[in-house]
Design a protein around this motif. Structure first.
Motif, short mmCIF file in Angstrom:
data_model
loop_
_atom_site.label_atom_id
_atom_site.label_comp_id
_atom_site.label_asym_id
_atom_site.label_seq_id
_atom_site.Cartn_x
_atom_site.Cartn_y
_atom_site.Cartn_z
N ASP A 260 26.70 26.11 7.28
CA ASP A 260 26.94 25.30 8.57
C ASP A 260 25.61 24.47 8.67
N MET A 261 25.82 23.30 9.55
CA MET A 261 24.68 22.75 9.78
C MET A 261 23.70 23.44 10.46
N PRO A 262 22.34 23.32 9.71
CA PRO A 262 21.23 24.06 10.16
C PRO A 262 20.95 23.48 11.64
N GLU A 263 19.86 24.02 12.13
CA GLU A 263 19.03 23.46 13.50
C GLU A 263 17.60 23.32 13.32
N ILE A 264 16.98 22.39 13.38
CA ILE A 264 15.57 22.27 13.41
C ILE A 264 14.99 22.73 14.61
N SER A 265 14.26 23.63 14.77
CA SER A 265 13.81 24.00 16.01
C SER A 265 12.73 23.05 16.61
N LYS A 266 12.72 22.86 18.02
CA LYS A 266 11.96 21.94 18.87
C LYS A 266 10.65 22.22 18.08
N ALA A 267 10.10 23.76 18.24
CA ALA A 267 8.63 23.83 17.81
C ALA A 267 8.31 23.18 16.40
N GLU A 268 9.02 23.56 15.50
CA GLU A 268 9.06 23.04 14.17
C GLU A 268 9.06 21.32 14.10
N LYS B 164 18.18 16.29 9.50
CA LYS B 164 18.83 17.40 9.60
C LYS B 164 19.99 17.30 8.26
N ALA B 165 19.77 18.26 7.54
CA ALA B 165 20.94 18.32 6.42
C ALA B 165 21.05 19.90 5.99
N ARG B 166 22.55 19.98 5.40
CA ARG B 166 22.82 21.21 4.99
C ARG B 166 21.84 21.50 3.60
N SER B 167 21.72 20.50 2.78
CA SER B 167 20.91 20.59 1.62
C SER B 167 20.28 19.49 1.24
N GLU C 292 16.78 10.85 15.31
CA GLU C 292 17.33 11.89 14.66
C GLU C 292 18.78 11.53 14.11
N SER C 293 18.95 12.22 12.91
CA SER C 293 20.22 12.05 12.40
C SER C 293 20.36 13.16 11.19
N GLU C 294 21.79 13.32 11.01
CA GLU C 294 22.27 14.68 10.15
C GLU C 294 23.11 14.06 8.88
N THR C 295 23.14 14.88 7.91
CA THR C 295 23.96 14.58 6.84
C THR C 295 24.26 15.97 6.18
N ASP C 296 25.30 15.72 5.17
CA ASP C 296 25.49 17.11 4.47
C ASP C 296 24.38 17.34 3.24
N VAL C 297 24.32 16.09 2.39
CA VAL C 297 23.20 16.20 1.41
C VAL C 297 22.32 15.04 1.65
N LEU C 298 20.83 15.39 1.82
CA LEU C 298 20.00 14.35 1.94
C LEU C 298 19.17 14.34 0.67
N VAL C 299 19.28 12.89 0.18
CA VAL C 299 18.58 12.67 -1.21
C VAL C 299 17.60 11.90 -0.75
N LEU C 300 16.22 12.58 -1.24
CA LEU C 300 14.72 11.80 -1.18
C LEU C 300 14.60 11.51 -2.44
N GLY C 301 14.17 9.90 -2.43
CA GLY C 301 13.94 9.17 -3.66
C GLY C 301 14.93 8.30 -4.05
N SER C 302 14.83 7.13 -4.46
CA SER C 302 15.72 6.22 -4.99
C SER C 302 15.46 5.47 -6.47
#
Ligand SMILES: Cc1cc2nc3c(=O)[nH]c(=O)nc-3n(C[C@H](O)[C@H](O)[C@H](O)COP(=O)(O)OP(=O)(O)OC[C@H]3O[C@@H](n4cnc5c(N)ncnc54)[C@H](O)[C@@H]3O)c2cc1C
Ligand code: SF4
Ligand code: SF4
Lengths: 215, 593, 71
Positions: B445-453, B209-212, B56-66
């Motif tokens: 604020d930093m969201p949570e990803i629920s365990k169920a998800e 996990k990411a804010r956006s 698990e890790s977290e960041t403000d902005v997660l960019v998918l693709g390079s």
């Protein structure tokens, strides 16, 4: 020169150290798919390395050759062949980079850095062999300026040669573009033969007269 | 992960035995089998699905693709004050379409001979109104600045882009994770919360996990032959669709042909273009690479070849077919070599890397006989993807952005109208999305990803590895290709065949998709990509059925004319509350509600 | 057939990262690159262009007839 070309020694070494590798390359069918100059350079490198192994046999240890040609001549050819092919082998890492100059891709500089910083067995062996070969060449070229007696120098020369051929053969088998099982076996046999011959000379300490050597 | 070396040997041997005769191969192809994966063996997973660990890790902005969009999104989000992480299923600058594009458009208002207004008018005329002028203008206004950024990074110095893309990211200490296939997006409390995926190299599942999140996942296709798009399957679009994002542009086509000799040879098909350093292109508005050639082949049969004009047929043009607006019928012969490939655009500027352009004739590699469908499953760049709700590349899900080929911005409309604008558009939109996402992230604020998800996602990711019986992704993909790629399905369309194809695709969706199996992490990726191709195929067929007119790169034999009364609208697709695929119209020049 | 052979590999691993379609893998012990999934090669030449020692040979043919839109 004439005498040399006519000699059996010459023909025998030509067969062993040039014809045999070429035959193996041809039979292995690995030489294909790239531009012809790259394939030529590959083949040249392989033949050059075989010539350097052949150097073990262009020495006083090869009593047959000495008898046929005199030590003087054997030594002359040893030097002549040595310098030419040492140069080729010293430059062969650059040959590998030629496509990075002539074809699109990463820059030759980046390729070179990746090459020498990849800490793989074959590369490390190659780096050791390359440095040893450089030392061999330099100590031979400037032998007279070294503060060293001829005998000591010969021991050094022999030791460097063994270190070189051992690491280089291993490097070639490990990384060689055309390294096949047959190639590996033949390379190992010739290398072992050469080293054995050298060790025999040093062990028996025979023929250590200085005749014809200080030229 | 352990990959056994035997696999290659075995597959080669199998190949040798099976490929005894050409007839055998042809028969296998007809059955939809690849020699390498032909055997009907049961699934023997080389990866132990139960031993997969999670990170698990977290960041403000997660960019998918390079690719081009991803780099700019990351750089500009960072510069706007966010902590950024880039995650890609391939390598930086060496995945997606970006590595193969060599002409980048830049508009310099100081030196341009065409005014901005004239340019925008011309694009709209060529695009028959399908472009979104807000995004067209954005391209014009920002392209030069992005090209200058690229210059600074050394973009124009090499035909390969990994090094120059690494430079700005390294300078900013932006973390880049490569070879991680993202499969899921998370939405919590009505806004984006992050993403999940798996590594191709280790038995690891990533929860990020990411804010956006900015989707820079590019376009996609049906793993066709002759266009280097086989690593992309509209993953971002499908992931976002699954959590409620709106998607557009699925009825359009990219009409790239390939060479009939060795059609799968992307490199050879593009002449020496992949070898070239990139160059800058100027204004050159065209109407290109729709389905004119497909139509000609449909009417006449083979051989078809390109004439002197890009994307068009020089000699004896057949009657009827796609409508080309006045003034765009025959372009001047191509002058450069960085157009869009075999049958591609002409390039407006000087040759890439300052090389003098090739004389006249056809763009690189397109001489000789052609076949169609080299980019099957891909639409005109920027015409398909996530629906933007404003000029900030924002989707209808708060915190979720998309840029470049992943965004259905209609930057140049649903036909190619400006040479080199695809690369420039990805750069421009990446930067805009990056800044917008950074701005958004500051306010939440930093969201949570629920365990169920998380558990649900993990189960879904691992499912193909756990199946002991099922269908191999390679076979399902080939079957899908057989349904979707023929000229008379997606290129020259009519209702009966669209419906017939849809019936097949629904079968794959309902029966095969849930039974895809994978033996190792490579196949797990293929399984996931195959599933996305099935969803995409369904979208493409449904949107094509709905659009009862012909325009730009969408051509219906049963509705050959443009219908400006009913169809001055884009089609948006979204997931209904019951999980079914819903389609709606969005009038041109409007934003979604 | 697509990517054909790898000769003279020094084991830098760059081609493995570079291949967009994950065709090449590295032997965990010898570090040498090998062709793991040839059926997925898209003949794009990126691996070859990134290889420092030009170890990769690629041919333009695919081993099976490919599906195209018309023929
Ligand atoms: C042969 C060719 C020639 C072209 N020529 C030109 C030209 O001359 N001029 C021009 O302007 N345009 C050209 N284009 C188009 C241009 O390349 C693209 O429009 C542009 O590069 C798209 O950039 P992008 O960053 O939006 O997406 P891409 O470059 O496609 O990047 C997509 C990224 O997303 C990643 N990704 C995808 N799915 C996932 C997932 N599930 N998980 C994690 N990561 C994922 C990929 O690894 C990749 O890094 C050409 C395209 C091709 C193929
Ligand atoms: S040619 Fe392209 S697809 Fe094929 S192995 Fe090399 S990088 Fe991968
Ligand atoms: S890039 Fe070349 S040298 Fe490096 S691992 Fe791949 S084949 Fe070997």
């Amino acid at each position: 020169m004439r005498a040399y070309i006519k000699s059996k020694t010459f023909w025998l070494s030509l067969l062993l150290f040039t014809a045999v590798p070429l035959l193996i390359l041809w039979a292995g069918g690995t030489v294909s798919g790239r531009s012809s100059y790259m394939e030529t350079l590959s083949v040249l490198t392989i033949v050059a390395f075989f010539q350097l192994i052949g150097q073990f046999f262009q020495t006083r240890g090869n009593r047959y050759a000495v008898k046929e040609l005199t030590m003087n001549k054997v030594l002359k050819y040893h030097k002549c062949i040595g310098y030419i092919f040492v140069l080729i082998i010293l430059f062969h890492p650059i040959f590998v980079l030629i496509p990075r100059f002539t074809e699109a891709g990463i820059s030759p500089g980046d390729a070179f850095i990746t090459m020498i910083t990849t800490m793989n067995q074959g590369i490390i062996l190659g780096l050791i062999a390359w440095c040893t070969l450089l030392a061999l060449g330099v100590t031979a070229l400037f032998r007279k300026r070294l503060p060293m007696k001829y005998r000591r120098w010969r021991v050094l020369h022999g030791a460097l040669a063994i270190l070189f051929v051992g690491t280089a053969a291993w490097h070639a088998v490990n990384l060689g573009r055309h390294s096949t099982l047959v190639m590996a076996v033949v390379l190992s046999l010739l290398t072992a033969g050469g080293v054995a011959l050298l060790l025999k000379v040093h062990a028996t300490q025979k023929g250590l007269s200085e005749s014809g050597i200080e030229k | 992960m352990k990959t056994s070396k035997n696999q290659t040997d075995i597959s080669r041997r199998t190949f040798m035995t099976i490929a005894g005769g050409a007839a055998g191969i042809a028969a296998m192809a007809a059955m939809g089998l690849t020699p390498n994966r032909a055997e009907a063996h049961s699934n023997i997973p080389k990866v132990d699905a139960d031993k997969m660990s999670s990170v698990e890790s977290e960041t403000d902005v997660l960019v998918l693709g390079s690719g081009m969009a991803g780099v700019f999104a990351a750089v500009k989000a960072h510069d706007a004050g966010s902590k950024v992480m880039v995650v890609s299923k391939g390598r930086l600058g060496s995945s997606g379409l970006t590595p193969f594009a060599k002409g980048i458009f830049a508009y310099d208002a100081q030196t341009a001979t065409v005014s901005a207004k004239d340019f925008l008018d011309k694009v709209s005329r060529s695009a028959l109104g399908t472009n979104n002028p807000v995004y067209t203008r954005q391209l014009l206004e920002h392209s030069l600045a992005r090209v200058n950024d690229l210059k600074e990074w050394g973009f124009f110095a090499s035909p390969l882009y990994n090094k120059c893309f690494s430079k700005p990211l390294k300078e900013r200490n932006i973390e880049v994770k490569e070879r991680i296939v993202i499969t899921h997006l998370f939405k919590e409390k009505g806004r984006i919360a992050g993403a999940a995926g798996f590594s191709l190299d280790e038995e690891k599942i990533y929860f990020l996990k990411a804010r956006s999140v900015i989707l820079c996942t590019g376009s996609g296709a049906f793993k066709p032959n002759g266009f280097p798009v086989c690593d992309l399957t509209h993953d971002g679009t499908v992931m976002a669709y699954n959590i409620g994002a709106k998607v557009t542009g699925k009825e359009w086509n990219d009409g790239h042909p390939g060479k009939s000799k060795n059609p799968a040879d992307c490199y050879g098909g593009w002449g020496d273009m992949f070898d070239q350093k990139p160059g800058v292109t100027g204004v050159g508005v065209v109407h290109d690479l729709g389905v004119e050639l497909n139509y000609k082949a449909y009417v006449k049969g083979n051989p078809v070849s390109m004439g002197g004009a890009p994307g068009q047929v020089k000699t004896d043009a057949v009657a009827g077919g796609p409508y080309v607006p006045a003034g765009f019928e025959h372009q001047k012969p191509p002058q450069g070599e960085k157009g869009q490939g075999p049958g591609g655009h002409s390039a407006g500027g000087k040759g890439p890397g300052g090389r003098p352009p090739k004389e006249g004739g056809a763009p690189p590699g397109m001489a000789g006989e052609l076949v169609g469908g080299s980019s099957a499953g891909m639409a005109i760049h920027k015409s398909e993807g996530i629906v933007p709700i404003n000029d900030k590349c924002q989707s209808n899900i708060p915190g979720l952005y998309a840029a470049g080929d992943a965004l259905g911005s209609y930057m140049v409309g649903s036909i190619y109208t400006q040479v080199g604008s695809s690369l420039a558009g990805s750069a421009v939109q990446g930067a805009i999305a990056g800044e917008a996402a950074a701005e958004y992230s500051k306010g939440v604020d930093m969201p949570e990803i629920s365990k169920a998800e998380q558990n649900r996602a993990q189960e879904e990711i691992l499912a193909p590895l756990k199946r002991t019986e099922g269908y191999s992704p390679a076979w399902v993909t080939q079957t899908l290709q057989g349904i979707m790629i023929p000229n008379f399905v997606l290129y020259i369309k009519k209702e009966s065949l669209l419906k017939a194809a849809l019936a097949f695709i629904e079968e794959l969706r309902d029966h095969h998709l849930p039974m895809l199996r994978a033996a190792d992490l490579h196949e797990l990726r293929l399984a996931y990509e195959t599933a996305n191709m099935i969803t995409t195929a369904e979208m493409k067929l449904k949107a094509s059925l709905m659009r009862t007119e012909s325009r730009c790169s969408h051509y219906r034999l049963d509705y050959p004319d443009m219908d400006t009364k009913n169809w001055n609208a884009w089609i948006n697709i979204y997931k209904g509350t019951d999980g079914s695929m819903q389609l709606e119209k969005q009038p041109f020049d409007s934003w979604p509600d | 057939m697509t990517i054909e052979k790898i000769q003279g590999c020094i084991g830098c691993g760059i081609c493995v990262e570079t291949c967009p379609t994950d065709v090449i893998r590295q032997d965990p012990k010898t570090k040498k690159a090998f062709i793991a999934y040839p059926a997925d090669c898209q003949i794009c030449h990126l691996c070859k262009m990134y290889c420092p020692v030009d170890a990769i040979t690629i041919s333009p043919e695919k081993s099976i007839p490919v599906i195209v839109s018309w023929g």
